[in-house]
Design a protein around this motif. Structure first.
Motif, PDB file in Angstrom:
ATOM      1  N   ILE A   1       0.836  -1.206   0.000  1.00  0.00           N
ATOM      2  CA  ILE A   1       0.000   0.000   0.000  1.00  0.00           C
ATOM      3  C   ILE A   1       0.868   1.252   0.000  1.00  0.00           C
ATOM      4  CG2 ILE A   1      -1.644   1.335   1.368  1.00  0.00           C
ATOM      5  CD1 ILE A   1      -2.917  -1.306   2.223  1.00  0.00           C
ATOM      6  N   VAL A   2       1.936   1.234   0.807  1.00  0.00           N
ATOM      7  CA  VAL A   2       2.863   2.375   0.824  1.00  0.00           C
ATOM      8  C   VAL A   2       3.496   2.564  -0.551  1.00  0.00           C
ATOM      9  CG1 VAL A   2       5.035   3.225   1.773  1.00  0.00           C
ATOM     10  CG2 VAL A   2       3.323   2.222   3.288  1.00  0.00           C
ATOM     11  N   ILE A   3       3.876   1.442  -1.185  1.00  0.00           N
ATOM     12  CA  ILE A   3       4.472   1.522  -2.522  1.00  0.00           C
ATOM     13  C   ILE A   3       3.485   2.104  -3.518  1.00  0.00           C
ATOM     14  CG2 ILE A   3       5.351   0.111  -4.439  1.00  0.00           C
ATOM     15  CD1 ILE A   3       6.551  -1.755  -2.331  1.00  0.00           C
ATOM     16  N   LEU A   4       2.199   1.790  -3.361  1.00  0.00           N
ATOM     17  CA  LEU A   4       1.182   2.348  -4.251  1.00  0.00           C
ATOM     18  C   LEU A   4       0.963   3.843  -3.997  1.00  0.00           C
ATOM     19  CD1 LEU A   4      -1.663  -0.327  -4.375  1.00  0.00           C
ATOM     20  CD2 LEU A   4      -0.388   0.578  -6.309  1.00  0.00           C
ATOM     21  N   ILE A   5       0.997   4.249  -2.718  1.00  0.00           N
ATOM     22  CA  ILE A   5       0.688   5.642  -2.379  1.00  0.00           C
ATOM     23  C   ILE A   5       1.768   6.590  -2.875  1.00  0.00           C
ATOM     24  CG2 ILE A   5       0.448   7.256  -0.450  1.00  0.00           C
ATOM     25  CD1 ILE A   5      -1.000   5.047   1.084  1.00  0.00           C
ATOM     26  N   ILE A   6       3.030   6.186  -2.736  1.00  0.00           N
ATOM     27  CA  ILE A   6       4.137   7.093  -3.110  1.00  0.00           C
ATOM     28  C   ILE A   6       4.083   7.470  -4.589  1.00  0.00           C
ATOM     29  CG2 ILE A   6       6.644   7.254  -3.329  1.00  0.00           C
ATOM     30  CD1 ILE A   6       6.850   5.669  -0.720  1.00  0.00           C
ATOM     31  N   PRO A   7       4.013   6.490  -5.535  1.00  0.00           N
ATOM     32  CA  PRO A   7       3.915   6.910  -6.945  1.00  0.00           C
ATOM     33  C   PRO A   7       2.599   7.604  -7.268  1.00  0.00           C
ATOM     34  CG  PRO A   7       3.696   4.520  -6.771  1.00  0.00           C
ATOM     35  CD  PRO A   7       4.106   5.029  -5.421  1.00  0.00           C
ATOM     36  N   SER A   8       1.528   7.298  -6.487  1.00  0.00           N
ATOM     37  CA  SER A   8       0.258   7.984  -6.738  1.00  0.00           C
ATOM     38  C   SER A   8       0.383   9.468  -6.425  1.00  0.00           C
ATOM     39  CB  SER A   8      -0.849   7.354  -5.894  1.00  0.00           C
ATOM     40  OG  SER A   8      -1.059   6.008  -6.262  1.00  0.00           O
TER      41      SER A   8
ATOM     42  N   ALA B   1       3.212  11.177  -6.470  1.00  0.00           N
ATOM     43  CA  ALA B   1       4.063  11.735  -7.521  1.00  0.00           C
ATOM     44  C   ALA B   1       3.280  11.878  -8.825  1.00  0.00           C
ATOM     45  CB  ALA B   1       5.282  10.835  -7.731  1.00  0.00           C
ATOM     46  N   GLY B   2       2.413  10.894  -9.113  1.00  0.00           N
ATOM     47  CA  GLY B   2       1.596  10.968 -10.319  1.00  0.00           C
ATOM     48  C   GLY B   2       0.618  12.129 -10.278  1.00  0.00           C
ATOM     49  N   TYR B   3       0.040  12.384  -9.097  1.00  0.00           N
ATOM     50  CA  TYR B   3      -0.894  13.503  -8.975  1.00  0.00           C
ATOM     51  C   TYR B   3      -0.181  14.836  -9.198  1.00  0.00           C
ATOM     52  CZ  TYR B   3      -4.150  16.858  -6.971  1.00  0.00           C
ATOM     53  OH  TYR B   3      -4.970  17.940  -6.785  1.00  0.00           O
ATOM     54  N   MET B   4       1.013  14.972  -8.624  1.00  0.00           N
ATOM     55  CA  MET B   4       1.787  16.199  -8.825  1.00  0.00           C
ATOM     56  C   MET B   4       2.142  16.365 -10.300  1.00  0.00           C
ATOM     57  SD  MET B   4       4.253  15.948  -5.478  1.00  0.00           S
ATOM     58  CE  MET B   4       5.140  17.445  -5.895  1.00  0.00           C
ATOM     59  N   SER B   5       2.538  15.253 -10.929  1.00  0.00           N
ATOM     60  CA  SER B   5       2.849  15.302 -12.359  1.00  0.00           C
ATOM     61  C   SER B   5       1.625  15.658 -13.176  1.00  0.00           C
ATOM     62  CB  SER B   5       3.415  13.946 -12.807  1.00  0.00           C
ATOM     63  OG  SER B   5       3.622  13.919 -14.190  1.00  0.00           O
ATOM     64  N   TYR B   6       0.478  15.133 -12.752  1.00  0.00           N
ATOM     65  CA  TYR B   6      -0.783  15.426 -13.449  1.00  0.00           C
ATOM     66  C   TYR B   6      -1.109  16.914 -13.362  1.00  0.00           C
ATOM     67  CZ  TYR B   6      -5.819  16.289 -13.175  1.00  0.00           C
ATOM     68  OH  TYR B   6      -7.062  16.837 -13.282  1.00  0.00           O
ATOM     69  N   ARG B   7      -0.999  17.488 -12.169  1.00  0.00           N
ATOM     70  CA  ARG B   7      -1.299  18.903 -12.008  1.00  0.00           C
ATOM     71  C   ARG B   7      -0.343  19.748 -12.849  1.00  0.00           C
ATOM     72  NH1 ARG B   7      -5.824  20.194 -11.338  1.00  0.00           N
ATOM     73  NH2 ARG B   7      -4.983  22.296 -10.994  1.00  0.00           N
ATOM     74  N   THR B   8       0.929  19.339 -12.864  1.00  0.00           N
ATOM     75  CA  THR B   8       1.909  20.070 -13.676  1.00  0.00           C
ATOM     76  C   THR B   8       1.562  19.968 -15.149  1.00  0.00           C
ATOM     77  OG1 THR B   8       3.625  19.598 -12.029  1.00  0.00           O
ATOM     78  CG2 THR B   8       4.355  20.297 -14.203  1.00  0.00           C
ATOM     79  N   SER B   9       1.162  18.774 -15.583  1.00  0.00           N
ATOM     80  CA  SER B   9       0.817  18.574 -16.996  1.00  0.00           C
ATOM     81  C   SER B   9      -0.374  19.430 -17.389  1.00  0.00           C
ATOM     82  CB  SER B   9       0.504  17.098 -17.259  1.00  0.00           C
ATOM     83  OG  SER B   9       1.607  16.294 -16.963  1.00  0.00           O
ATOM     84  N   ILE B  10      -1.394  19.492 -16.514  1.00  0.00           N
ATOM     85  CA  ILE B  10      -2.579  20.295 -16.806  1.00  0.00           C
ATOM     86  C   ILE B  10      -2.194  21.769 -16.931  1.00  0.00           C
ATOM     87  CG2 ILE B  10      -4.759  21.114 -15.867  1.00  0.00           C
ATOM     88  CD1 ILE B  10      -4.945  18.326 -16.976  1.00  0.00           C
ATOM     89  N   THR B  11      -1.378  22.240 -15.976  1.00  0.00           N
ATOM     90  CA  THR B  11      -0.967  23.648 -15.998  1.00  0.00           C
ATOM     91  C   THR B  11      -0.156  23.971 -17.243  1.00  0.00           C
ATOM     92  OG1 THR B  11      -0.918  23.648 -13.579  1.00  0.00           O
ATOM     93  CG2 THR B  11       0.231  25.438 -14.706  1.00  0.00           C
TER      94      THR B  11
END
Length: 766
Positions: free
Chosen positions: A16-23, A25-35
């Protein structure tokens, strides 16, 4: 064991921890991509409007330039300054002027519709017609809200200095449209009052808005152009009422380049040349279409990934914890221990597995004691002739750690005498003990010898030396002394009687099996004749009714020629002839059969595609057929040598052609990619589809130059050409010829040319 044990929970928590960490990072990357996507879309829209503005201004500048060209036109100046009477007109001058202005509309679509009004003649001059009565022109082309008298007084009767009339309804030959009007009085220094001539350019709204179609067509938005006073110059995709509403809204900042207003992105650009204002509106959903796609895909993929990840984590936790739980159960059952409260499962396993590793090391040391069995198996295969090539023998010797200490030597057999019947356990045990005594005695003799058993009463031994000369000069004498000492020693101490037999010397490891076969024949001869001491194969030559040409020797000869190894092929042929001339007395019939067998071998070789496609095929085939058994062995051997050289020559020629093509391919690839700093031996090998070590050795063999040196020379040659000019600095040249560091380039250049790049350039300039 409970299904959801502590081990299972530990695994699940980790996943679960392994899933949360990339999630995260993925959310931050997603927000950056949208911007970033939104910013890029807005920037592209602003750029598109900016380009449309520049084109429109350029076209208007061309219109102004057109009026200035007319101002200096000699023919027009003549017409403007003439004094016209009621009955006379300069018809030729007017016609000539019509012809002069005819081509202007072909180069600028803003000049499709214009006219020149000559006040002295009261004539309207267009590219295709001349209206001597302005009312005739007005009938075809007029403004909806301006009467003829107003048109004549406000447009034809006034002085205009680069004056632009905003968008006005207009009738163009019964077709209603809207136009922007550009007016300029001639000459250019005309002041208040009437002027000799007026140039009027009528620009259709569609022509202006067509420049904005890149925005309206692509995004489905709207565009609006106004002059400095707020009058509309161009309008597309929006109504005047909506534009007025936007202009009157106080929440809308007219100074911002881009801002969202309701559902549109409104872009506002002000011209620095004429203070016109360009506005474009792009629907938010169209502008952010790519961003929305990223958003939808991201949330969908993330949701699915999290769901699948949780499911996989649950399954993996169960699967990975189950073996540990089972192992714990086995450990507890086998070792009779339980996990203490202060210890976890891993500490428990660590202690018990450490003990198992210790026991395993003991087992490993025991296995090392079995290494002699591996070496013994290698020797058995070697004397049996099971290896097909020298390379295979060397590889097996390295693997079994059973080197022979040389490529030449003798193979011999020691047989324990006195045991004709070996069908009882007691006799077999005695023979086993006798063999061990013989091996130990051979080892104690101090000679470098390899040994293995064949049968219960025989030992095969192998003496190896560095080269054939040592074998012939010293080897035989040394072996005789050693075997005599061993025979005497075992007899004196253990009353073991042995018979020794040795074959002829071998001069290559591939011939060990032949020497062994000779040793067997010598042993049979010694047993048959009850000979004591040492029996050498060369002393057992007898008349033979059969020839010597075993199948394994034939196969070795064929494979050697197919590999193009002429020296090894000659050695095998020499061995065959020696066996049949020095150790056998062949009858004519046996010699005839032997020669036929050898000829058949070479005829089988010719069936290979490489030989059949050669021009020499027929001549070689005829030479093989023409060999006669009536000839001497020396003549036959010479003929076969020539045939083998021809066949091996064909093989090597094919290999050389292939090697040359590969080298040329390498050179061409380096020539095309020398400027790539990431060019490596691995990439070159990948390009030619060969191993790295192979192409490195091949390039060196064919060209005599290392591959790395060739690449360096190619780079330095191109660098020298660029240094002869002054287009690039030394650092730029270093980068252009594939060096990341100018320091590395300078060192390489000096190593190749003997001088530094700067000194080379200076010498060229001098």
């Amino acid at each position: 064991m409970p299904r959801y044990s502590r081990v299972f929970r530990n695994f699940l928590f980790s996943y679960i921890v392994i899933l949360i960490i990339p999630s995260i990072a993925g959310y931050m990357s997603y927000r950056t991509s949208i911007t970033v996507t939104q910013s890029v879309s807005i920037e592209n829209s602003v750029t598109q409007l900016q380009k449309s503005k520049e084109i429109l201004e350029r076209r208007m500048a061309e219109v102004e330039g057109f009026t200035r060209q007319l101002a200096i036109n000699q023919d027009l100046s003549v017409l403007m300054n003439e004094k016209s009477s009621t009955d006379e007109s300069n018809v030729f001058g007017i016609w000539k002027m019509m012809r002069d202005v005819l081509t202007f509309g072909q180069t600028n679509d803003f000049l499709q519709h214009f006219f020149i009004y000559l006040n002295n003649y009261n004539v309207v001059l267009t590219p295709g017609s001349a209206y001597f009565r302005p009312e005739h022109y007005y009938e075809n082309y007029h403004y909806n809200d301006i009467s003829f008298s107003e048109w004549k007084s406000t447009i034809l009767g006034k002085t205009h200095r680069s004056e632009i009339m905003p968008l006005t309804p207009f009738v163009n030959k019964a077709t209603e449209t809207s136009v922007v009007t550009y007016m300029q009085s001639l000459p250019l220094d005309s002041f208040n009052g009437s002027s000799p001539a007026i140039v009027v350019v009528i620009i259709d709204k569609k022509t202006i808005t067509g420049l904005l179609s890149g925005i309206t067509d692509r995004y489905g938005g709207w565009a609006h152009i106004t002059d400095a006073q707020g009058n509309t110059i161009g309008l597309q995709g929006i109504e005047e009422t909506e534009v007025d509403k936007l202009a009157s809204d106080k929440s809308f900042d007219k100074e911002k380049v881009s801002q969202f207003y309701e559902d549109d992105l409104v872009i506002t650009i002000r011209s620095s040349t004429n203070d016109w204002i360009y506005q474009a509106g792009i629907p938010r959903k169209v502008l952010l279409e790519n961003a929305n796609k990223i958003k939808n895909i991201t949330w969908t993929v993330t949701g699915i990934a999290l769901l699948v990840g949780l499911l996989v984590g649950f399954l993996l936790s169960h699967r990975n914890s189950a073996p540990i739980n089972r192992l714990l159960g086995v450990m507890k059952e086998q070792f009779g221990q339980d996990v203490q409260a202060e210890r976890n499962e891993y500490d428990f396993l660590h202690g018990n597995i450490s003990e198992m590793i210790t026991n395993n090391k003991r087992l490993e040391s025991e296995l090392h004691r079995q290494a002699p069995l591996v070496r013994d198996a290698f020797l058995k295969r070697l004397i049996a002739g099971e290896f097909q090539s020298r390379e295979e023998i060397i590889a097996a010797a390295v693997q079994s750690n059973a080197g022979l200490n040389g490529n030449a030597g003798y193979v011999g057999i020691l047989q324990v005498n006195g045991y004709s019947l070996m069908d009882s356990v007691e006799v077999l045990n005695e023979l086993n003990a006798a063999r061990l005594i013989l091996k130990q005695t051979l080892t104690d003799s101090g000679s470098s010898v390899r040994m293995t058993d064949i049968g219960s009463d025989k030992i095969v031994f192998l003496f190896a030396f560095a080269d054939m000369s040592t074998t012939v000069q010293i080897g035989k004498e040394e072996i005789s002394k050693t075997l005599t000492w061993v025979t005497q020693q075992v007899f004196d101490e253990y009353r073991i009687s042995v018979t020794s037999a040795l074959g002829d010397p071998f001069d290559a490891v591939t011939e060990v099996s032949h020497s062994f076969e000779q040793a067997k024949q010598a042993l049979e001869h010694a047993v048959h004749t009850s000979k004591k001491g040492i029996t050498w194969f060369e002393d057992t030559r007898t008349e033979s009714a059969t020839y010597y040409y075993p199948l394994d020797t034939e196969l070795r000869l064929i494979s050697t020629i197919r590999a193009g190894e002429i020296d090894e092929a000659k050695r095998i042929l020499q061995s065959i002839i020696s066996q049949n001339t020095e150790h056998r007395g062949l009858s004519f019939e046996m010699k005839h059969q032997l020669v036929g067998e050898v000829k058949g071998t070479f005829l089988k070789l010719l069936d290979q595609k490489t030989f059949m496609e050669s021009e020499l095929f027929e001549s070689i085939k005829n030479r093989i057929i023409e060999i006669q058994a009536t000839e001497s062995f020396e003549y036959i051997q010479t003929e076969i040598h020539d045939i083998m050289e021809a066949l091996c020559g064909l093989i090597m020629s094919k290999k050389n052609d292939s090697h040359t093509k590969t080298v040329e391919q390498i050179k061409e690839y380096i020539k095309a990619t020398y400027a790539d700093s990431d060019l490596t031996l691995y990439r070159v090998a990948e390009q030619v589809e060969r191993p790295e070590k192979y192409i490195s050795q091949l390039f060196k063999e064919v060209t005599g130059v290392n591959l790395s040196d060739h690449l360096e020379k190619v780079r330095m040659d191109h660098a020298s050409v660029m240094l002869k000019g002054n287009d690039y600095t030394v650092d730029e040249i270093a980068n252009r010829v594939g060096y990341n560091s100018s320091h590395s380039f300078r060192r390489a250049f000096k190593r190749v040319t003997g001088i530094s790049p700067s000194a080379f350039r200076q010498s060229v300039e001098d």
